[in-house]
Design an enzyme around this catalytic site. Structure first.
Site, PDB file in Angstrom:
ATOM      1  N   LYS A  70     -32.425 -16.440 -46.804  1.00 11.22           N
ATOM      2  CA  LYS A  70     -32.560 -17.429 -45.988  1.00 11.22           C
ATOM      3  C   LYS A  70     -33.512 -17.495 -45.011  1.00 11.22           C
ATOM      4  O   LYS A  70     -33.799 -16.132 -44.498  1.00 11.22           O
ATOM      5  CB  LYS A  70     -31.028 -17.728 -45.345  1.00 11.22           C
ATOM      6  CG  LYS A  70     -29.821 -17.798 -46.167  1.00 11.22           C
ATOM      7  CD  LYS A  70     -29.793 -19.051 -46.637  1.00 11.22           C
ATOM      8  CE  LYS A  70     -28.664 -19.224 -47.701  1.00 11.22           C
ATOM      9  NZ  LYS A  70     -28.310 -20.609 -47.971  1.00 11.22           N
ATOM     10  N   LYS A 130     -29.855 -12.797 -54.629  1.00 17.73           N
ATOM     11  CA  LYS A 130     -30.355 -14.059 -55.640  1.00 17.73           C
ATOM     12  C   LYS A 130     -31.326 -15.052 -54.504  1.00 17.73           C
ATOM     13  O   LYS A 130     -31.248 -14.987 -53.368  1.00 17.73           O
ATOM     14  CB  LYS A 130     -29.023 -14.393 -55.791  1.00 17.73           C
ATOM     15  CG  LYS A 130     -28.395 -15.416 -54.701  1.00 17.73           C
ATOM     16  CD  LYS A 130     -26.937 -16.322 -55.030  1.00 17.73           C
ATOM     17  CE  LYS A 130     -27.288 -17.518 -55.541  1.00 17.73           C
ATOM     18  NZ  LYS A 130     -27.615 -18.703 -54.589  1.00 17.73           N
ATOM     19  N   ASN A 131     -32.006 -15.786 -55.648  1.00 11.76           N
ATOM     20  CA  ASN A 131     -32.816 -16.752 -54.840  1.00 11.76           C
ATOM     21  C   ASN A 131     -31.560 -17.787 -54.615  1.00 11.76           C
ATOM     22  O   ASN A 131     -30.549 -17.910 -55.245  1.00 11.76           O
ATOM     23  CB  ASN A 131     -33.645 -17.457 -56.157  1.00 11.76           C
ATOM     24  CG  ASN A 131     -34.969 -16.915 -56.715  1.00 11.76           C
ATOM     25  OD1 ASN A 131     -35.385 -16.967 -57.671  1.00 11.76           O
ATOM     26  ND2 ASN A 131     -35.410 -16.034 -55.555  1.00 11.76           N
ATOM     27  N   HIS A 137     -24.955 -21.147 -61.116  1.00 11.51           N
ATOM     28  CA  HIS A 137     -24.878 -21.643 -59.609  1.00 11.51           C
ATOM     29  C   HIS A 137     -24.414 -23.169 -59.973  1.00 11.51           C
ATOM     30  O   HIS A 137     -24.921 -23.795 -60.818  1.00 11.51           O
ATOM     31  CB  HIS A 137     -26.071 -21.627 -58.897  1.00 11.51           C
ATOM     32  CG  HIS A 137     -25.799 -22.166 -57.630  1.00 11.51           C
ATOM     33  ND1 HIS A 137     -25.648 -23.403 -57.206  1.00 11.51           N
ATOM     34  CD2 HIS A 137     -25.842 -21.098 -56.296  1.00 11.51           C
ATOM     35  CE1 HIS A 137     -25.545 -23.277 -55.728  1.00 11.51           C
ATOM     36  NE2 HIS A 137     -25.521 -22.155 -55.133  1.00 11.51           N
ATOM     37  N   LYS A 191     -17.607 -21.693 -45.863  1.00 13.96           N
ATOM     38  CA  LYS A 191     -17.799 -23.026 -45.468  1.00 13.96           C
ATOM     39  C   LYS A 191     -17.829 -24.166 -46.165  1.00 13.96           C
ATOM     40  O   LYS A 191     -17.671 -25.459 -45.993  1.00 13.96           O
ATOM     41  CB  LYS A 191     -19.424 -23.174 -44.888  1.00 13.96           C
ATOM     42  CG  LYS A 191     -20.276 -23.130 -46.148  1.00 13.96           C
ATOM     43  CD  LYS A 191     -21.809 -23.006 -45.823  1.00 13.96           C
ATOM     44  CE  LYS A 191     -22.724 -23.058 -46.884  1.00 13.96           C
ATOM     45  NZ  LYS A 191     -24.029 -22.809 -46.506  1.00 13.96           N
ATOM     46  N   HIS A 227     -20.097 -19.226 -59.612  1.00 16.15           N
ATOM     47  CA  HIS A 227     -19.551 -19.393 -58.157  1.00 16.15           C
ATOM     48  C   HIS A 227     -18.287 -20.277 -58.283  1.00 16.15           C
ATOM     49  O   HIS A 227     -18.158 -21.374 -58.990  1.00 16.15           O
ATOM     50  CB  HIS A 227     -20.612 -20.442 -57.325  1.00 16.15           C
ATOM     51  CG  HIS A 227     -21.726 -19.757 -56.918  1.00 16.15           C
ATOM     52  ND1 HIS A 227     -21.988 -19.354 -55.731  1.00 16.15           N
ATOM     53  CD2 HIS A 227     -22.789 -19.250 -57.757  1.00 16.15           C
ATOM     54  CE1 HIS A 227     -23.243 -18.747 -55.612  1.00 16.15           C
ATOM     55  NE2 HIS A 227     -23.661 -18.684 -57.017  1.00 16.15           N
TER      56      HIS A 227
HETATM   57  C1  CAP Z   1     -24.534 -19.939 -49.437  1.00 19.43           C
HETATM   58  C2  CAP Z   1     -25.461 -20.997 -50.449  1.00 19.43           C
HETATM   59  C3  CAP Z   1     -24.668 -21.321 -51.735  1.00 19.43           C
HETATM   60  C4  CAP Z   1     -23.437 -21.882 -51.385  1.00 19.43           C
HETATM   61  C5  CAP Z   1     -22.797 -22.380 -52.805  1.00 19.43           C
HETATM   62  C6  CAP Z   1     -25.723 -22.016 -49.722  1.00 19.43           C
HETATM   63  O1  CAP Z   1     -25.252 -19.757 -48.388  1.00 19.43           O
HETATM   64  O2  CAP Z   1     -26.683 -20.265 -50.755  1.00 19.43           O
HETATM   65  O3  CAP Z   1     -25.320 -21.936 -52.336  1.00 19.43           O
HETATM   66  O4  CAP Z   1     -22.478 -20.991 -50.875  1.00 19.43           O
HETATM   67  O5  CAP Z   1     -21.316 -22.515 -52.491  1.00 19.43           O
HETATM   68  O6  CAP Z   1     -27.072 -22.486 -50.112  1.00 19.43           O
HETATM   69  O7  CAP Z   1     -24.997 -22.636 -49.019  1.00 19.43           O
HETATM   70  P1  CAP Z   1     -24.629 -19.291 -47.308  1.00 19.43           P
HETATM   71  P2  CAP Z   1     -20.422 -22.192 -53.703  1.00 19.43           P
HETATM   72  O8  CAP Z   1     -23.892 -17.969 -47.385  1.00 19.43           O
HETATM   73  O9  CAP Z   1     -25.541 -18.976 -46.002  1.00 19.43           O
HETATM   74  O10 CAP Z   1     -23.404 -20.428 -46.848  1.00 19.43           O
HETATM   75  O11 CAP Z   1     -20.740 -20.731 -53.831  1.00 19.43           O
HETATM   76  O12 CAP Z   1     -19.072 -22.524 -52.986  1.00 19.43           O
HETATM   77  O13 CAP Z   1     -20.757 -22.705 -54.951  1.00 19.43           O
HETATM   78 MG    MG Z   2     -27.454 -21.616 -51.769  1.00 20.97          MG
END
Ligand code: CAP
Ligand code: MG
Ligand code: MG
Length: 493
Positions: A173, A199-200, A294, A336, A328
């Site tokens: 991030k 991961k990307n 993903h 969240k 996932h």
């Molecule tokens: C998490 C994340 C993941 C989401 C996907 C995002 O970042 O990179 O892509 O969690 O959700 O972009 O939000 P954070 P899921 O760890 O900062 O929240 O795993 O439920 O498919």
């Molecule tokens: Mg993400």
């Protein structure tokens, strides 16, 4: 099997026109639908205007198998044999069970084709005002045709030398906007802080400020430095989603030609937006690589507020069938993203083991008849050793591991493991690592320390007291204070 009284069924049967009757199999018993010829589905269904549930269900069975909205003159005795059949109803919960002769599906193990049938046109039909596929069951004879995972979490564990704890990962991030060298630096910090897996993020591609080839090159250099400093193996999951087949393969080959050793890279695919064909292409072309599914955009189908679509369990089962090494599955309400604890955990457990309990079906991922004596032994081994025996891999579809991210942070790790009931997953915390007050390296250390505390059975607040666990103490201070502030704001609003 029975969910409706005979009188109710009789009344409903009388209401069917000849077209609907051709897709009704309420006479079928468990032994009939589990004779190996059918894939079974259970839908939550609310009928459209002027139809009762059985009429609507038969219309869905028609449209999702051989039919259309009228009986056509071109039908043949064989085509009628390929009709999907409604075989059970639960009027109280508006549930319908439909058996699909799996010979109607593309015979080379094609997940995209199945989904086009069962959650294709039917989601747009006027005959229903709600239609959600909640669970699906594959017969052993059908599983035979599907690849299933090849390189699994067990292989990644072997490569990393990580056992009896989750694989500790992050997503870099900010999600977008870093240059290739800035991106690689963050990877380095996480790996040197003790993390295993980076991961990307799901939108990472070939952006002009972060050219793909540079990102790959600098990640390799960062990984080499981190492995040298830590003496530990590391993994990077590259998003290879692309506009077309050739560009996707070009990205895969760029990674493989950048000098990464086998096991140190995974291919991430945005399985919903890039599509199931991309998932299966990667599985078939690169059986020795971890295929990371993903699920960005899954919310359009899975959110419980959405009356049309399919469940997280269904998505996860098809990801395993398609050969994803990991998918996932959500944070079971701890993180969240919206998602129900029961839903996410059922999905996670169902794709991990050889025999998984779903919402409605118990799925054995064996490609052999369940009566086979040896299969029962293989299941026992699976539970005790968490692997399908090497020489028994042909018997069962290998495990697909849950990948858990969405809003988790080190203070939530123990809570999530307890909800999951096991440590067989990869966790990828984005903000949970990079929002640490002292930055990524300390964020990684806090994650490692939270995991150590869990493994030692010590409460993280206790564990953070010792001076070498300062990173954890700061994470607790930051994330718990933030959470308390959120609770206070929620209470005052
Ligand atoms: C998490 C994340 C993941 C989401 C996907 C995002 O970042 O990179 O892509 O969690 O959700 O972009 O939000 P954070 P899921 O760890 O900062 O929240 O795993 O439920 O498919
Ligand atoms: Mg993400
Ligand atoms: Mg019946």
């Amino acid at each position: 099997m029975k969910k409706t009284s005979n009188s109710e069924t009789k009344k409903l049967l009388k209401s069917l026109n000849p077209h609907q009757l051709a897709y009704c199999g309420m006479h079928l018993k468990e032994k009939d639908v589990k004779n190996g010829e059918y894939m079974l589905c259970v839908f939550h269904l609310l009928p459209g205007k002027g139809l009762n549930i059985l009429q609507a269900a038969c219309e869905v069975a028609a449209e999702s198998s051989t039919g259309t909205n009228f009986l056509v003159k071109t039908e043949t005795p064989f085509s009628r044999k390929m009709n999907a059949l409604v075989y059970q109803l639960d009027l109280k919960h508006n549930l319908v069970w439909i058996a699909y002769p799996w010979r109607i599906f593309d015979r080379i193990g094609n997940v995209q084709n199945i989904l086009t049938f069962i959650v294709g046109n039917v989601l747009g039909m006027k005959e229903v005002s709600a239609l959600k596929l909640l669970d699906v069951w594959f017969s052993p004879t059908m599983l035979e045709q599907y690849d299933g995972p090849s390189y699994t979490l067990d292989d990644m564990r072997k490569y990393l030398g990580v056992y009896n704890r989750p694989i500790l990962g992050t997503i870099i991030k900010p999600k977008m906007g870093l240059t290739a060298s800035e991106y690689a630096e963050v990877c380095f910090d996480f790996w040197v802080g003790g993390g295993d897996f980076v991961k990307n993020d799901e939108p990472q591609a070939n952006q002009d400020f972060c050219p793909y080839d540079k990102m790959v090159l600098y990640v390799k250099q960062a990984m080499d430095r981190a492995v040298k400093i830590t003496g530990k193996k590391k993994v990077h999951s590259f998003n290879v989603s692309a506009p077309d087949y050739d560009s996707m393969i070009e990205r895969c080959e760029m990674i493989r030609n950048a000098g990464f050793e086998h096991g140190s890279y995974a291919f991430l695919i945005d399985g919903i937006t890039a599509g199931w064909m991309a998932v299966q292409t990667l599985r078939r072309k690169y059986p020795e690589v971890f295929i990371h599914f993903h699920r960005a955009a899954h919310g359009a189908f899975t959110r419980k507020e959405n009356p049309f679509g399919f469940s997280v369990l269904v998505l996860s089962k098809f990801a395993r069938l398609a050969g994803a090494s990991g998918v996932h599955t959500g944070t079971a309400g701890v993180g969240k993203m919206a998602g129900s604890p029961e839903e996410d955990v059922v999905a996670a457990n169902n794709i991990l083991s050889l025999v998984g309990k779903g919402h409605f079906f118990s799925q054995s991922w064996a490609r052999i008849p369940e009566k086979d004596r040896d299969f029962i032994e293989a299941v026992k081994e699976d539970y005790h050793h968490h692997v399908i025996l090497e020489d028994d891999a042909w018997r069962g579809m290998k495990k697909c591991c849950p990948i858990i991210s969405g809003g988790l942070n080190p203070t939530l790790l123990k809570k999530f493991i307890e909800v999951m009931g096991n440590v067989d997953f990869i966790t990828t915390m984005g903000a949970g690592v990079h929002a640490h007050p002292k930055g990524t390296r300390e964020g990684a250390k806090a994650l490692v320390q939270a995991c150590e505390a869990y493994q030692k059975g010590i409460d993280i607040h206790e564990y953070a007291k010792s001076h070498e666990n300062k990173a954890l103490e700061q994470a607790i201070e930051f994330f718990e204070k933030k959470k308390n502030k959120e609770i206070k704001t929620a209470e005052s609003s």
